[in-house]
Enzyme design. Structure first.
Site, PDB file in Angstrom:
ATOM      1  N   THR A 145      28.861  33.978  14.341  1.00  0.00           N
ATOM      2  CA  THR A 145      28.735  35.487  13.713  1.00  0.00           C
ATOM      3  C   THR A 145      29.932  36.228  12.978  1.00  0.00           C
ATOM      4  O   THR A 145      30.294  35.773  12.517  1.00  0.00           O
ATOM      5  CB  THR A 145      29.938  36.461  15.303  1.00  0.00           C
ATOM      6  OG1 THR A 145      29.762  37.538  15.515  1.00  0.00           O
ATOM      7  CG2 THR A 145      30.651  35.866  15.810  1.00  0.00           C
ATOM      8  N   TYR A 200      37.999  36.014  21.204  1.00  0.00           N
ATOM      9  CA  TYR A 200      36.822  35.648  21.040  1.00  0.00           C
ATOM     10  C   TYR A 200      37.022  35.597  18.891  1.00  0.00           C
ATOM     11  O   TYR A 200      36.177  34.613  18.277  1.00  0.00           O
ATOM     12  CB  TYR A 200      35.699  36.562  20.678  1.00  0.00           C
ATOM     13  CG  TYR A 200      34.226  36.331  20.933  1.00  0.00           C
ATOM     14  CD1 TYR A 200      33.375  35.377  21.048  1.00  0.00           C
ATOM     15  CD2 TYR A 200      33.815  37.143  19.658  1.00  0.00           C
ATOM     16  CE1 TYR A 200      32.172  35.125  20.641  1.00  0.00           C
ATOM     17  CE2 TYR A 200      32.526  37.068  18.989  1.00  0.00           C
ATOM     18  CZ  TYR A 200      31.921  35.994  19.463  1.00  0.00           C
ATOM     19  OH  TYR A 200      30.215  35.757  19.232  1.00  0.00           O
TER      20      TYR A 200
END
Length: 311
Positions: free
Chosen positions: A178, A191
């Site tokens: 990501t 995260y």
């Protein structure tokens, strides 16, 4: 002259569009033909993106090893794939029950994956655990759990598969990451940290295995939207800060990302960003104008607190 220009310009645009379309179709067909008979391992194949990756690679004629931690869902995916496929040009997928965060069992799982076809041509690391919330409210136990799922688990599997690729002097390892592997988003500290860690690992891995003809690729969308969940108008998820990191209104669709993964594998791309110009610019601003980036991030956080206080 003006009338001729009026006629020629639309025809020129139409002609160029046709050429671009034909080129893309040729590339797509070549991508699929290049994958026929290749052994492709997909982790977390039962997720939205995992299912779409399974679909496109299966239809391309790859020999799939589908991994997931729920056997019933793996069987359902298996049945769905073979029900719509032409058995003369596709292979029946093999299934492996795998919890990517179970690090202690990963070496044995790597051997089980290898034993499915005797080798692995492509390993697609798709598994990921998401979490959001103020960092001071996240326990150390949860931090460790996220690192196990997003970093330690995937790299342990890579280390289990890699020696066989090196000995064969062929193979490709793909990470679906990501943009948060490049820039941190507030309220996603654990995260983002795990994604930065795995990005760094893959960047080092790419350099270390190049001499063995093993390719390493990363595909990084802003975020991948679910099939059904969309942010409600007016809440924090739909704010201007979310726009800053989006690919489309509600993120990149799993179908779109799966097609890009297929293209990345067939063309051996090293790094792909799936993002519109704004988040792309954010990556460069973070590198070359960090003070500006930090100011924008802080403004977004203050905006969130202001909205919450007004409620």
């Amino acid at each position: 002259m003006g009338f001729l220009t009026f006629l020629i310009v639309p025809l020129l645009i139409l002609g160029i569009s046709g050429i671009v379309y034909i080129y893309r179709e040729v590339v797509r067909l070549m991508s699929r033909s290049a994958l026929k008979n290749k052994v492709v391992v997909i982790t977390d194949a039962i997720s939205g993106l995992g299912k779409e990756c399974s679909r496109v690679f299966h239809s391309a004629g790859a020999r799939l090893v589908l991994c997931g931690k729920t056997w019933e869902k793996l069987e359902a995916l298996h049945d769905a794939l073979i029900s719509v496929a032409d058995p003369s040009v596709t292979f029946t997928p093999k299934l492996v029950l795998l919890d990517i965060s179970d690090i202690n069992n990963m070496e044995a799982m790597g051997k089980e994956i290898q034993d499915c076809y005797g080798c692995v041509d492509v390993l697609i690391n798709n598994a990921s655990m998401k979490m959001k919330g103020p960092l001071q409210s996240v326990s150390l136990e949860l931090d460790k759990k996220i690192m196990d799922a997003n970093y330690f688990g995937p790299i342990t599997l890579v280390k289990a598969i890699l020696p066989h690729m090196i000995s064969r002097r062929t193979g490709q390892i793909v990470l679906v990451n990501t943009i948060q592997g490049k820039i941190g988003v507030p309220f996603r500290a654990a995260y983002a940290a795990s994604k930065h860690a795995i990005q760094g690992f893959f960047d080092c891995l790419r350099a270390e295995v190049e001499e063995f003809d093993v390719s390493v690729s990363t595909v990084s969308p802003t975020f991948i939207r679910s099939y059904h969940v969309q942010p409600q108008p007016g809440n924090w998820e739909a704010s201007i800060w979310k726009f800053f990191f989006r690919k489309l209104s509600y993120g990149a669709h799993p179908v779109e990302v799966a097609e890009e993964v297929l293209s990345t594998v067939s063309r051996k791309k090293q790094e792909v960003f799936m993002a519109n110009p704004i988040p792309r610019a954010a990556v460069y601003i973070r590198t070359f104008l960090p003070e500006l980036f930090f100011a924008v991030v802080a403004t977004g956080v203050k905006e969130k607190h202001f909205v919450e206080e007004e409620k």
